[in-house]
Design a protein around this motif. Structure first.
Motif, PDB file in Angstrom:
ATOM      1  N   ASP A   1      56.312   7.895  15.688  1.00 42.68           N
ATOM      2  CA  ASP A   1      55.416   7.845  14.435  1.00 42.68           C
ATOM      3  C   ASP A   1      54.028   7.268  14.802  1.00 42.68           C
ATOM      4  N   THR A   2      53.152   8.092  14.491  1.00 43.52           N
ATOM      5  CA  THR A   2      51.834   7.766  15.043  1.00 43.52           C
ATOM      6  C   THR A   2      50.955   7.310  13.913  1.00 43.52           C
ATOM      7  N   GLY A   3      51.645   7.521  12.541  1.00 45.54           N
ATOM      8  CA  GLY A   3      50.819   7.143  11.383  1.00 45.54           C
ATOM      9  C   GLY A   3      50.254   8.314  10.607  1.00 45.54           C
ATOM     10  N   GLU A   4      50.338   9.399  11.358  1.00 36.88           N
ATOM     11  CA  GLU A   4      49.676  10.573  10.703  1.00 36.88           C
ATOM     12  C   GLU A   4      50.842  11.060   9.791  1.00 36.88           C
ATOM     13  N   THR A   5      50.137  11.792   8.799  1.00 34.88           N
ATOM     14  CA  THR A   5      51.184  12.467   7.834  1.00 34.88           C
ATOM     15  C   THR A   5      51.484  13.884   8.242  1.00 34.88           C
ATOM     16  N   LEU A   6      53.015  13.890   8.372  1.00 34.94           N
ATOM     17  CA  LEU A   6      53.460  14.900   8.942  1.00 34.94           C
ATOM     18  C   LEU A   6      54.439  15.798   7.633  1.00 34.94           C
ATOM     19  N   LYS A   7      54.459  17.162   8.113  1.00 34.54           N
ATOM     20  CA  LYS A   7      55.204  17.971   7.231  1.00 34.54           C
ATOM     21  C   LYS A   7      56.484  18.695   7.874  1.00 34.54           C
ATOM     22  N   CYS A   8      57.632  19.026   7.521  1.00 34.20           N
ATOM     23  CA  CYS A   8      58.666  19.630   7.974  1.00 34.20           C
ATOM     24  C   CYS A   8      58.159  21.181   7.887  1.00 34.20           C
ATOM     25  N   ASP A   9      59.003  21.945   8.429  1.00 34.96           N
ATOM     26  CA  ASP A   9      58.779  23.426   8.332  1.00 34.96           C
ATOM     27  C   ASP A   9      59.078  23.801   6.944  1.00 34.96           C
ATOM     28  N   THR A  10      60.134  23.475   6.247  1.00 35.95           N
ATOM     29  CA  THR A  10      60.539  23.621   5.068  1.00 35.95           C
ATOM     30  C   THR A  10      59.442  23.433   3.847  1.00 35.95           C
ATOM     31  N   CYS A  11      58.739  22.107   4.073  1.00 35.66           N
ATOM     32  CA  CYS A  11      57.860  21.523   3.064  1.00 35.66           C
ATOM     33  C   CYS A  11      56.407  22.401   3.244  1.00 35.66           C
ATOM     34  N   MET A  12      56.301  22.760   4.663  1.00 36.12           N
ATOM     35  CA  MET A  12      54.994  23.545   4.683  1.00 36.12           C
ATOM     36  C   MET A  12      55.118  24.951   4.292  1.00 36.12           C
ATOM     37  N   LYS A  13      56.245  25.426   4.271  1.00 38.10           N
ATOM     38  CA  LYS A  13      56.504  26.850   3.745  1.00 38.10           C
ATOM     39  C   LYS A  13      56.525  26.902   2.251  1.00 38.10           C
ATOM     40  N   THR A  14      57.199  25.970   1.738  1.00 35.68           N
ATOM     41  CA  THR A  14      57.250  25.802   0.315  1.00 35.68           C
ATOM     42  C   THR A  14      56.914  24.313  -0.131  1.00 35.68           C
ATOM     43  N   PRO A  15      55.581  24.122  -0.420  1.00 33.73           N
ATOM     44  CA  PRO A  15      55.208  22.649  -0.814  1.00 33.73           C
ATOM     45  C   PRO A  15      55.855  22.294  -2.084  1.00 33.73           C
ATOM     46  N   ARG A  16      56.380  20.898  -1.919  1.00 32.89           N
ATOM     47  CA  ARG A  16      56.837  20.174  -3.041  1.00 32.89           C
ATOM     48  C   ARG A  16      55.846  19.901  -4.264  1.00 32.89           C
ATOM     49  N   PRO A  17      56.429  19.806  -5.374  1.00 34.26           N
ATOM     50  CA  PRO A  17      55.435  19.411  -6.430  1.00 34.26           C
ATOM     51  C   PRO A  17      55.035  18.185  -6.583  1.00 34.26           C
ATOM     52  N   TRP A  18      55.898  17.145  -5.835  1.00 37.33           N
ATOM     53  CA  TRP A  18      55.671  15.703  -5.940  1.00 37.33           C
ATOM     54  C   TRP A  18      54.426  15.574  -4.544  1.00 37.33           C
ATOM     55  N   VAL A  19      54.007  14.497  -4.591  1.00 39.14           N
ATOM     56  CA  VAL A  19      52.987  13.819  -3.832  1.00 39.14           C
ATOM     57  C   VAL A  19      53.580  13.392  -2.283  1.00 39.14           C
ATOM     58  N   SER A  20      54.608  12.673  -2.445  1.00 44.86           N
ATOM     59  CA  SER A  20      55.264  12.132  -1.298  1.00 44.86           C
ATOM     60  C   SER A  20      56.736  11.628  -1.680  1.00 44.86           C
ATOM     61  N   GLY A  21      57.525  11.994  -0.646  1.00 45.45           N
ATOM     62  CA  GLY A  21      59.234  11.852  -0.988  1.00 45.45           C
ATOM     63  C   GLY A  21      59.650  10.821   0.263  1.00 45.45           C
ATOM     64  N   ARG A  22      60.414   9.786  -0.138  1.00 48.17           N
ATOM     65  CA  ARG A  22      61.059   8.841   0.812  1.00 48.17           C
ATOM     66  C   ARG A  22      62.614   8.723   0.379  1.00 48.17           C
ATOM     67  N   SER A  23      63.255   8.513   1.631  1.00 47.04           N
ATOM     68  CA  SER A  23      64.585   8.207   1.423  1.00 47.04           C
ATOM     69  C   SER A  23      65.062   7.065   2.433  1.00 47.04           C
ATOM     70  N   ALA A  24      66.015   6.464   2.062  1.00 50.16           N
ATOM     71  CA  ALA A  24      66.554   5.050   2.873  1.00 50.16           C
ATOM     72  C   ALA A  24      67.477   5.422   4.245  1.00 50.16           C
ATOM     73  N   LEU A  25      68.499   6.631   3.888  1.00 43.70           N
ATOM     74  CA  LEU A  25      69.438   6.809   5.131  1.00 43.70           C
ATOM     75  C   LEU A  25      69.740   8.194   4.978  1.00 43.70           C
ATOM     76  N   LEU A  26      70.486   8.536   6.153  1.00 42.19           N
ATOM     77  CA  LEU A  26      70.794   9.859   6.138  1.00 42.19           C
ATOM     78  C   LEU A  26      72.193  10.224   5.473  1.00 42.19           C
ATOM     79  N   TYR A  27      72.579  11.221   4.886  1.00 46.22           N
ATOM     80  CA  TYR A  27      73.642  11.610   4.012  1.00 46.22           C
ATOM     81  C   TYR A  27      74.669  12.230   4.822  1.00 46.22           C
TER      82      TYR A  27
END
Length: 240
Positions: free
Chosen positions: A55-81
């Protein structure tokens, strides 16, 4: 001996995961803690999927979100399912383990620490009334209310309405998930004034494809909200 001490002797704190004794209420034992994968480090800013590297503090995007941008600004989750994270979510959602909402809200508050909160209002993803009757509670609403207590942010439990009943999405592919919830969620006409021109934080238990969260976000934006953010207890990701 105080009343609280007497109660703790009769009903000692138990691990949320396995039921073993722990030091405090709403805690996890060492084994369950190790089997619960909390999300941290480099993540996608849109969907919270873990990314390689530091984590360098930069705003990163995964391949899926770069290919199909989300309608929301930012998303967070606490843990892996997965592992104990998945077991906790399922126990909370289907096993009537409503007490899990309290520690979950603490974990979620930590996950959203970097999200701007000025004038923000919290709204849970809604259940259709027929499913509410069957389940008796909306797990997303419980998370939203617990998070409001944790953060001091206001919450509107019925800000969003699910106008039509949709089928469970567990076995649907991404395209079917998005088409099934299209137009299913709207803003409550008597609550619209609460979101106009202000940030909205939408709460759900798990982010998988993001279809329901996208439909909820679209409804808020269409009703005149400010920027929309999403926060879930868990993030489902495919194993590499």
């Amino acid at each position: 001996m105080s009343f609280q001490t007497a109660v703790s002797l009769i009903y000692p704190p138990r691990c949320l995961g396995c039921g073993d004794k722990v030091e405090s209420d709403f805690g996890l034992c060492g084994t369950c803690w190790r089997d619960t994968q909390f999300i941290g480090g480099a993540i996608c800013d849109s969907c919270s999927a873990p990314l390689p590297g530091q984590d360098t503090g930069e705003t990163l995007k995964c391949d899926t979100c770069m290919k199909t941008p989300r309608p929301w600004v930012s998303g967070r989750s606490a843990l892996l399912y997965k592992g104990n994270g998945r077991r906790l979510v399922l126990a909370f959602k289907h096993g009537d383990r409503q007490e899990i909402a309290t520690p979950a809200a603490k974990w979620m508050a930590q996950a959203m620490a970097d999200i701007p909160k000025d004038n923000m209002i919290i709204a849970p993803v809604p259940l259709h009334w027929t499913r509410m009757v069957k389940r008796r509670y909306n797990q997303s609403a419980l998370l939203a209310q617990a998070l409001a207590k944790q953060t001091g942010l206001p919450v509107c439990p019925d800000l969003l309405l699910r106008k039509k009943r949709t089928q469970p999405m567990e076995n649907m592919n991404k395209e079917v998930r998005f088409s099934s919830v299209k137009g299913a969620i709207s803003v409550h006409p008597r609550r619209r004034h609460r979101l106009v021109a202000r940030p909205v934080l939408i709460i759900d238990d798990v982010l998988t494809s993001g279809a329901t969260l996208a439909a909820s976000t679209d409804a808020c934006i269409a009703a005149g909200s400010g920027p929309v953010y999403v926060l879930t207890l868990a993030r489902a990701v495919k194993d590499a």
